[in-house]
Design a protein around this motif. Structure first.
Motif, PDB file in Angstrom:
ATOM      1  N   PHE A  28       0.842  -1.203   0.000  1.00  0.00           N
ATOM      2  CA  PHE A  28       0.000   0.000   0.000  1.00  0.00           C
ATOM      3  C   PHE A  28       0.876   1.252   0.000  1.00  0.00           C
TER       4      PHE A  28
ATOM      5  N   GLN B 167       0.582   3.950  -1.438  1.00  0.00           N
ATOM      6  CA  GLN B 167      -0.153   5.231  -1.444  1.00  0.00           C
ATOM      7  C   GLN B 167      -0.340   5.803  -0.044  1.00  0.00           C
TER       8      GLN B 167
ATOM      9  N   VAL C 260      -6.713   9.124  -0.295  1.00  0.00           N
ATOM     10  CA  VAL C 260      -6.872   7.717   0.071  1.00  0.00           C
ATOM     11  C   VAL C 260      -8.341   7.325   0.000  1.00  0.00           C
TER      12      VAL C 260
ATOM     13  N   ASP D  94      -9.203   1.209   0.322  1.00  0.00           N
ATOM     14  CA  ASP D  94      -7.754   1.036   0.474  1.00  0.00           C
ATOM     15  C   ASP D  94      -7.341   1.196   1.932  1.00  0.00           C
TER      16      ASP D  94
END
Length: 423
Positions: free
Chosen positions: A266, A268, A398, A402
């Motif tokens: 992840f 991000q 975000v 996620d």
């Protein structure tokens, strides 16, 4: 005799002005070389200003809370010899009060009436203070005194400007006697006093950053329950086996490791968002900010390159940074550059929290307290150690799914701790 003028120093990194947070001296005080004269506040760090000379303070160049330009006159000291300033060039004093100036930000906590307590009231050597005089002390010292039933105004302070320290409370208790016959009526007396507190220094910086974060980012929070029984057993085993030689492990280095591993899937979340340029920067390096409560307020020292650290390396760095932050010794570099933040209130962590993002980051993981609770495991009711993660994200960057998957990944790593170390 001459005059030595100390100007506001250049802190570096292009800083043109700083905020004067606290004076440790007043006009008329005798000072020695290397004695701390004042604290100044940059964007993040508190900086001590020491005296380069011996002498007597004759003028202060500002008041706490005032923003001063680099190079402006901070303080004038009378010294033996010629000094560094001609008589004709002496600046006019700005602040020449003969009484101590406002206390450091760490004492900026509003005093409110409290419910009667059953703690013993201890009477030690009394200190003469005015009835409305507020002694200097950190919030932690004030709470400790309250728990002990000590009236802080009666305790002699040994710190700078008469600040009451924890050891002063210990000395007061050691010298005093329990006063069980103290009049109970005093605890129920009506109070009509008020106190105005100037928000300056670190407290003002914290207020500005929190306000900025909540106004600019689209916060949303996600809470997940985690069974930490297995990882707590592993932690206890490692401490028993290696604690004496490598140092004790808290849960925090395990959480840092879980962040590092989860961020691989992840990326991000390990990012900064420049909302003015509309650019998201994802970073390979994991610089974990660890929110730390200090006497001057919340600070976030940074564990750099957590992805390259072992459990014990992370633990040692967390401990070092936390001590530096609590003692006001953390440098500007140690308080900046984080890519994701971990915040924990320890044993006071509560059940759920909604942490505020540390902009320009897009994720903050909040740790709540561990508590034993009955849980159903394979059809059987068993006692397990449970903990919630209360985390916040910037919804501009975000997505909710996620965020949930990211926290679920952390949950899986903590509940199956062997996976933290499987490459």
């Amino acid at each position: 005799m001459g005059t030595h003028v100390i100007k506001m120093p250049d802190i570096g990194e292009g800083i043109a002005e700083v905020e004067l947070s606290q004076w440790h001296v007043k006009v008329g005080d005798l000072v020695v070389e290397d004695q701390v004269l004042a604290d100044v506040m940059t964007d993040k760090a508190m900086v001590d200003i020491p005296s380069p000379v011996h002498g007597k303070v004759i003028a202060l160049g500002g008041q706490p809370g005032e923003v001063m330009a680099v190079g402006s006159v901070l303080i004038s000291i009378e010294v033996e010899g010629a000094g560094n300033l001609k008589e004709s060039d002496k600046p006019a004093p700005v602040a020449t009060k003969e009484t101590p100036v406002a206390p450091k930000v760490e004492a900026v906590v509003e005093s409110k009436p409290v419910a009667p307590r059953t703690a013993p009231v201890c009477q030690g050597p009394m200190v003469a203070r005015e009835a409305n005089e507020r002694p200097l002390a950190s919030p932690a010292v004030r709470k400790h005194a309250l728990d002990l039933g000590i009236q802080l105004r009666l305790v002699r302070g040994s710190g700078p400007a008469g600040r009451v320290l924890h050891e002063d409370l210990d000395a007061y208790l050691a010298q005093g006697q329990s006063n069980a016959s103290a009049p109970v009526a005093a605890a129920y007396a009506q109070r009509n006093d008020e106190e105005q507190i100037q928000v300056i220094g670190m407290r003002r910086k914290i207020a500005q950053r929190m306000q900025d974060a909540t106004q600019r980012a689209a916060h949303f929070s996600y809470v997940e329950e985690i069974d930490v029984t297995a990882i707590e057993e592993l932690r206890a085993h490692l401490n028993e086996k290696h604690g004496a030689s490598r140092g004790k492990l808290t849960l925090l280095p395990f959480l840092v490791r879980a962040l590092v591993v989860a961020l691989r899937d992840f990326p991000q979340m390990n990012a900064r968002y420049d909302d003015e340029a509309q650019v998201i920067t994802r970073l390979g390096a994991v610089h974990v900010g660890v929110a730390t409560q200090s006497d001057v307020g919340l600070m976030v020292p940074v564990v750099r390159h957590a992805e390259a650290r072992s459990l014990w390396d992370s633990a040692a760095e967390i401990s070092r940074l936390a001590n530096a932050a609590r003692n006001g010794k953390a440098s500007r570099d140690e308080l900046s550059g984080s890519t994701i933040t971990l915040t924990s209130l320890g044993a006071l962590g509560g059940i759920v929290s909604t942490p505020v993002l540390n902009l320009p980051e897009v994720a903050i993981v909040g740790v709540n307290k561990i508590a034993e609770r009955p849980m159903v495991v394979k059809g059987q009711v068993v006692i397990r150690k449970m903990m919630n993660l209360s985390s916040s994200f910037d919804h501009r960057v975000v997505d909710g799914m996620d965020a949930a998957l990211f926290i679920q990944a952390i949950r899986g790593l903590l509940e199956q701790p062997a996976t933290l170390f499987v490459e």
